[in-house]
Structures are given as structure tokens and as C-alpha cells.
Design an enzyme around this catalytic site. Structure first.
Site, PDB file in Angstrom:
ATOM      1  CE1 TYR A 116      -4.226  -2.121   5.069  1.00  0.00           C
ATOM      2  CE2 TYR A 116      -3.519   0.143   4.673  1.00  0.00           C
ATOM      3  CZ  TYR A 116      -3.969  -1.077   4.195  1.00  0.00           C
ATOM      4  OH  TYR A 116      -4.172  -1.251   2.851  1.00  0.00           O
ATOM      5  CB  SER A 121      -0.894   0.008   1.246  1.00  0.00           C
ATOM      6  OG  SER A 121      -1.648   1.202   1.344  1.00  0.00           O
TER       7      SER A 121
END
Length: 266
Positions: A156, A142
Site C-alpha cells: 500500500y 495517502s
């Protein structure tokens, strides 16, 4: 001939969202697929893909955090298709919370799925790829963690940035044995996970949170899962034969602006 004709791919987190988009694009480009997900709804998604693309698709309901289950999924794929050319390590989770309130259980949930899940998938497929003499692994990292971050994303961000390091190490380790490893760095796509994050960010009006994300992207929209799928297809295919250890950002330009208030654009 389609770019993935005669290729066999396993795709984790394939029931919905990005995984469904990746699987659809892979089928469109001629791949044979094993779709893996924790939810048994993966079979319903697979049936749609079979009908839409006349694709050869099998499913496996399993947990990426369990290495034995991932090894079983690879065996199932070999029994059906005799090889595994591509592994799309897509399964991931994201839960938001202020750092001081983030429980050890929430932290470990991210580590188990986002890091160990990819680790398990890679360890399950690489022995077969070594035996075949070739393979391609595409890891869903990401922009979060490695390039940008928002408040509440500590677990995350930590886990997704770790996947960049894993990508680079595996790419170096297996380059001379014809296994390529690359990662995608997605901004935001319209997926169930992003909708859940929007609900956590703005419980009273989740759509307002999603609209705000879109307005901060130079292209003024979120990605479609199939657009991400096309990147996965390129990285999995022979078209990217000289790419390994690469981090490919796909974010509509979201990480480009220096500020949101300066400049001459209207």
C-alpha cells in the site's frame, strides 16, 4: 451558485466509503456525476444521491484496472453530459501482511488497482480534457508511504507514494494546456476499507484498533468521508485554479506530533 454547478465529474470507487462521500459532496455542490465502481451496488448509492440532492447521476460498473472499461466510462459520460471537467481518481485497495509473507499476487493487486487504475483513469480522461481545453484531476494518494508508514503496509505504501510522483509529472506536463492535477493525502477516515484493516490488525477487537487510531490523532477522531469530499470538491473546482502538482494533507493533524509521550499537554 454552487462551486461545481455545470461541472461534470467522474468518480472511481464510488459505491461506498470515500467515493460515496466524494460523490455526495459533488452532488451537493451542483456537479453532474458518473459514479464508477466494480460493485453493482454503485447504482443503489447513486439513487440515494439523486434523491438527496436532485442530482444528475449516471453509473458505470467497471474495473479501473481495465483501460478499455475506463475509456467506455468516459464515453458514457460524454454521451450523457457532453464533457468531462473533473476526474476523481479515488479507487484503491489496502491489504496488510508482514513483508516476508506478502505474496506476489498481493503486491500486484495493489499495483494494478492503486497505480494502474489511476493511470488508466487519467489516460481515459486527458484526451477529452485536451479537446475541451481544460480539466482538473484529483488523485487520492495517502500520508502512508510518502510521509508515514506502519508495519505490514509495504504494498500500500509503495503504491500510494508512487501516486505523488505521477501527480507532479502530470501537473508539469499539462500545466500549459490548462489541465490541473493535484493529490490528496488522507490519514484515516471511517470507511469499509479502514474497518477491514482494523480487522486484519486486531481480529479479536477491531473497534479497539480504530479507537487507538483516533487517540493518536490530535483531533481525536477519524475523518468523515464527506470531509474528504469537500477537499476533492475544492481541488476539482475553479476555486483552486492556481493549484497544480499540490499534495494536500488531510489527517486531523496526525502527522504533526513528534512523539506520543513527550510534551506538556495533559
Amino acid at each position: 451558485m454552487a462551486k461545481l454547478t455545470d461541472k461534470v465529474a467522474i468518480i472511481t470507487g464510488a459505491a461506498t466509503g470515500l467515493g460515496e462521500g466524494i460523490a455526495s459532496v459533488y452532488a451537493m455542490h451542483g456537479a453532474k456525476i458518473c459514479m464508477i465502481d466494480l460493485s453493482d451496488s454503485v447504482e443503489q448509492t447513486a439513487e440515494r444521491i439523486r434523491k438527496d440532492y436532485q442530482a444528475e447521476v449516471i453509473t458505470y460498473v467497471g474495473d479501473v484496472t481495465d483501460k478499455a472499461q475506463m475509456q467506455e466510462a468516459v464515453k458514457l459520460t460524454l454521451d450523457a453530459f457532453n464533457k468531462v471537467d473533473i476526474a476523481c481518481c479515488n479507487a484503491g485497495v489496502c491489504q496488510l501482511a508482514p513483508f516476508e509473507q506478502m505474496s506476489d499476487e498481493m503486491r500486484d493487486f495493489h499495483i494494478d488497482v492503486n497505480i494502474k487504475g489511476v493511470w488508466n483513469t487519467c489516460q481515459a480522461v486527458i484526451p477529452q480534457m485536451l479537446e475541451q481545453g481544460a480539466g482538473s484531476i484529483v488523485i487520492a494518494s495517502s500520508v502512508t508511504g510518502d510521509l508515514v508508514a506502519d508495519a505490514g503496509e509495504a504494498a500500500y505504501a509503495m503504491t500510494k507514494s508512487a501516486l505523488v510522483g505521477l501527480t507532479k509529472c502530470l501537473a508539469v506536463e499539462y500545466a500549459d494546456r490548462n489541465i490541473r492535477v493535484n493529490c490528496t493525502q488522507l490519514g484515516y477516515a471511517r470507511t469499509p476499507m479502514v474497518e477491514k484493516m482494523a480487522s486484519e490488525s486486531n481480529p479479536d477487537n477491531p473497534e479497539e484498533a480504530i479507537d487507538s487510531i483516533a487517540q493518536s490523532v490530535p483531533m481525536k477522531r477519524l475523518a468523515k468521508p464527506t470531509e474528504v469530499g469537500e477537499l476533492f470538491a475544492f481541488l476539482g473546482s475553479d476555486e483552486s485554479s492556481y493549484l497544480t502538482g499540490s499534495q494536500v494533507v488531510i489527517d486531523g493533524g496526525a502527522t504533526l506530533p513528534e512523539t506520543i509521550s513527550m510534551g506538556t499537554a495533559e
